[in-house]
Design an enzyme around this catalytic site. Sequence first.
Site, PDB file in Angstrom:
ATOM      1  N   THR A 209       0.852  -1.187   0.000  1.00 25.99           N
ATOM      2  CA  THR A 209       0.000   0.000   0.000  1.00 25.99           C
ATOM      3  C   THR A 209       0.884   1.231   0.000  1.00 25.99           C
ATOM      4  O   THR A 209       1.866   1.293   0.747  1.00 25.99           O
ATOM      5  CB  THR A 209      -0.949   0.055   1.209  1.00 25.99           C
ATOM      6  OG1 THR A 209      -1.543   1.355   1.288  1.00 25.99           O
ATOM      7  CG2 THR A 209      -0.248  -0.237   2.515  1.00 25.99           C
ATOM      8  N   ILE A 210       0.564   2.221  -0.832  1.00 27.78           N
ATOM      9  CA  ILE A 210       1.384   3.428  -0.868  1.00 27.78           C
ATOM     10  C   ILE A 210       1.265   4.208   0.438  1.00 27.78           C
ATOM     11  O   ILE A 210       2.145   5.008   0.770  1.00 27.78           O
ATOM     12  CB  ILE A 210       1.035   4.339  -2.056  1.00 27.78           C
ATOM     13  CG1 ILE A 210      -0.362   4.948  -1.902  1.00 27.78           C
ATOM     14  CG2 ILE A 210       1.181   3.604  -3.378  1.00 27.78           C
ATOM     15  CD1 ILE A 210      -0.639   6.073  -2.887  1.00 27.78           C
ATOM     16  N   ASP A 211       0.191   3.983   1.198  1.00 25.59           N
ATOM     17  CA  ASP A 211      -0.028   4.729   2.436  1.00 25.59           C
ATOM     18  C   ASP A 211       0.962   4.351   3.536  1.00 25.59           C
ATOM     19  O   ASP A 211       1.163   5.110   4.479  1.00 25.59           O
ATOM     20  CB  ASP A 211      -1.451   4.500   2.957  1.00 25.59           C
ATOM     21  CG  ASP A 211      -2.518   4.849   1.929  1.00 25.59           C
ATOM     22  OD1 ASP A 211      -2.284   5.776   1.134  1.00 25.59           O
ATOM     23  OD2 ASP A 211      -3.562   4.180   1.907  1.00 25.59           O
TER      24      ASP A 211
ATOM     25  N   MET B  93      -1.612  11.818  -1.029  1.00 28.44           N
ATOM     26  CA  MET B  93      -2.496  10.758  -0.569  1.00 28.44           C
ATOM     27  C   MET B  93      -1.999  10.196   0.769  1.00 28.44           C
ATOM     28  O   MET B  93      -1.036  10.696   1.344  1.00 28.44           O
ATOM     29  CB  MET B  93      -2.599   9.662  -1.631  1.00 28.44           C
ATOM     30  CG  MET B  93      -3.220  10.143  -2.930  1.00 28.44           C
ATOM     31  SD  MET B  93      -3.451   8.836  -4.150  1.00 28.44           S
ATOM     32  CE  MET B  93      -4.890   8.005  -3.462  1.00 28.44           C
ATOM     33  N   GLY B  94      -2.658   9.143   1.243  1.00 31.94           N
ATOM     34  CA  GLY B  94      -2.264   8.537   2.505  1.00 31.94           C
ATOM     35  C   GLY B  94      -3.422   8.212   3.421  1.00 31.94           C
ATOM     36  O   GLY B  94      -3.227   7.724   4.533  1.00 31.94           O
ATOM     37  N   ARG B  95      -4.646   8.515   2.968  1.00 35.09           N
ATOM     38  CA  ARG B  95      -5.849   8.287   3.803  1.00 35.09           C
ATOM     39  C   ARG B  95      -5.652   8.934   5.166  1.00 35.09           C
ATOM     40  O   ARG B  95      -5.456  10.144   5.245  1.00 35.09           O
ATOM     41  CB  ARG B  95      -6.146   6.791   3.907  1.00 35.09           C
ATOM     42  CG  ARG B  95      -6.615   6.187   2.605  1.00 35.09           C
ATOM     43  CD  ARG B  95      -7.156   4.792   2.793  1.00 35.09           C
ATOM     44  NE  ARG B  95      -6.171   3.878   3.341  1.00 35.09           N
ATOM     45  CZ  ARG B  95      -6.393   2.583   3.542  1.00 35.09           C
ATOM     46  NH1 ARG B  95      -7.571   2.064   3.265  1.00 35.09           N
ATOM     47  NH2 ARG B  95      -5.449   1.809   4.030  1.00 35.09           N
TER      48      ARG B  95
ATOM     49  N   GLU C 162       8.346  24.007   3.993  1.00 32.71           N
ATOM     50  CA  GLU C 162       8.309  24.915   5.143  1.00 32.71           C
ATOM     51  C   GLU C 162       7.288  24.497   6.191  1.00 32.71           C
ATOM     52  O   GLU C 162       7.358  24.949   7.342  1.00 32.71           O
ATOM     53  CB  GLU C 162       7.988  26.338   4.670  1.00 32.71           C
ATOM     54  CG  GLU C 162       9.159  27.096   4.071  1.00 32.71           C
ATOM     55  CD  GLU C 162       9.651  26.503   2.755  1.00 32.71           C
ATOM     56  OE1 GLU C 162      10.877  26.525   2.531  1.00 32.71           O
ATOM     57  OE2 GLU C 162       8.810  26.029   1.955  1.00 32.71           O
TER      58      GLU C 162
ATOM     59  N   GLU D   8      -4.074  14.164   2.738  1.00 32.52           N
ATOM     60  CA  GLU D   8      -5.482  14.221   2.338  1.00 32.52           C
ATOM     61  C   GLU D   8      -6.434  13.927   3.500  1.00 32.52           C
ATOM     62  O   GLU D   8      -7.561  14.403   3.518  1.00 32.52           O
ATOM     63  CB  GLU D   8      -5.756  13.225   1.200  1.00 32.52           C
ATOM     64  CG  GLU D   8      -5.589  11.768   1.592  1.00 32.52           C
ATOM     65  CD  GLU D   8      -5.934  10.802   0.467  1.00 32.52           C
ATOM     66  OE1 GLU D   8      -6.429  11.252  -0.574  1.00 32.52           O
ATOM     67  OE2 GLU D   8      -5.700   9.592   0.647  1.00 32.52           O
TER      68      GLU D   8
ATOM     69  N   ARG E 136      -1.703  29.116  -3.412  1.00 32.99           N
ATOM     70  CA  ARG E 136      -2.266  28.215  -4.413  1.00 32.99           C
ATOM     71  C   ARG E 136      -2.241  26.793  -3.849  1.00 32.99           C
ATOM     72  O   ARG E 136      -1.479  26.493  -2.921  1.00 32.99           O
ATOM     73  CB  ARG E 136      -1.471  28.263  -5.725  1.00 32.99           C
ATOM     74  CG  ARG E 136      -1.549  29.589  -6.455  1.00 32.99           C
ATOM     75  CD  ARG E 136      -2.925  29.817  -7.061  1.00 32.99           C
ATOM     76  NE  ARG E 136      -2.960  31.001  -7.902  1.00 32.99           N
ATOM     77  CZ  ARG E 136      -3.196  32.226  -7.465  1.00 32.99           C
ATOM     78  NH1 ARG E 136      -3.423  32.426  -6.163  1.00 32.99           N
ATOM     79  NH2 ARG E 136      -3.216  33.249  -8.299  1.00 32.99           N
TER      80      ARG E 136
END
Length: 339
Positions: A141-143, A185-187, A203, A238, A263
């Site tokens: 999982t990327i998280d 991402m990361g839930r 920063e 996120e 932005r």
Amino acid sequence: MRKRVLRFKLREWRLPRSRLAVMTSGGDAPGMNAAVRGVTRAALAHEWEAYGVYHGYTGLINGDLRPLTRRSVGGILHQAGSTLGTTRCEMLKTQVGREQALATLRQFDIAALIIIGGNGSQTGAFDLYRHGAPVIGVASTIDNDLYGTDISIGATTAVDVALSAINQLRATASSMARAFLVEVMGRNCGYLALTAAIAGGAEAVVIPELDSDPEALAQELHSAWGRGKSHAIAVVAEGAKYNAAALLRHFHEHRARLGFELRATCLGHVQRGGAPGAFDRMLGTELGVAAVEAVLERQFGLLIGMHAGKPSHTALEAVAGRTKPADIELLKMARMLSL
């Protein structure tokens, strides 16, 4: 880390010892294909047959299994996504869906099922295991929020993708004297945000593990402006209480508090789509081979992960329904280095 080993008892499961299946499940992650390749070629090297389950648990329920050969997994090591396909399957949570999945394993004479995926996938794996299926999980999982492993397949490549975006946004931010919110991402885990923030020299960083205060972030950005910086980057997870969109709304009428024009950029699923880096290719391969070794030892109900640089076993019972938060010490480091 707990290394309790649960051994599968054959009970009424009368199967040959020479056929296994491998599947990918849940969100795709760079390095999944390396794991599929590692499983397949390790199985064939030990004279086992290998089958691929296409489209995750949905394919398992529907009986979408096909033989894998050395050639069929050739050329996939470097590819992003999953060549087997992956889905999220609500039907597995039902008795009917579970029974159909178990029936498929019997129909194809599968002696071991290796499931490559994250939290939901491994919870499903444990559910099948406790109903008698010979299951082994592989952490992917990327998280990087999966309990039972220091690092999971896909996480480092996802950080690299975020870092590349931060580098490019910094050039624009500096040219235009702006601050950028970069949402990753990361839930509900801040690993990706923290790691990308430190590696990218951000920063500020906002993560779900700690309550975020827009005014605290404003002070950090204004402080950077007061120190003469021509730009500022804040990495936002996120799953934070105030994600990038919420922060942008909050500061719409408070621009003077920041010192910079603000932005926001949301990276979203682009982090999943990167070609796996060297680390994830190696990690996927190592964990895939380790999963086959566990099959040969007739050890099931396990998650294969990485601990202290070596493949390790953790009982699926300890993994199911559990998540791992980001290391808060990294937040202290990020704040110290941003000054």
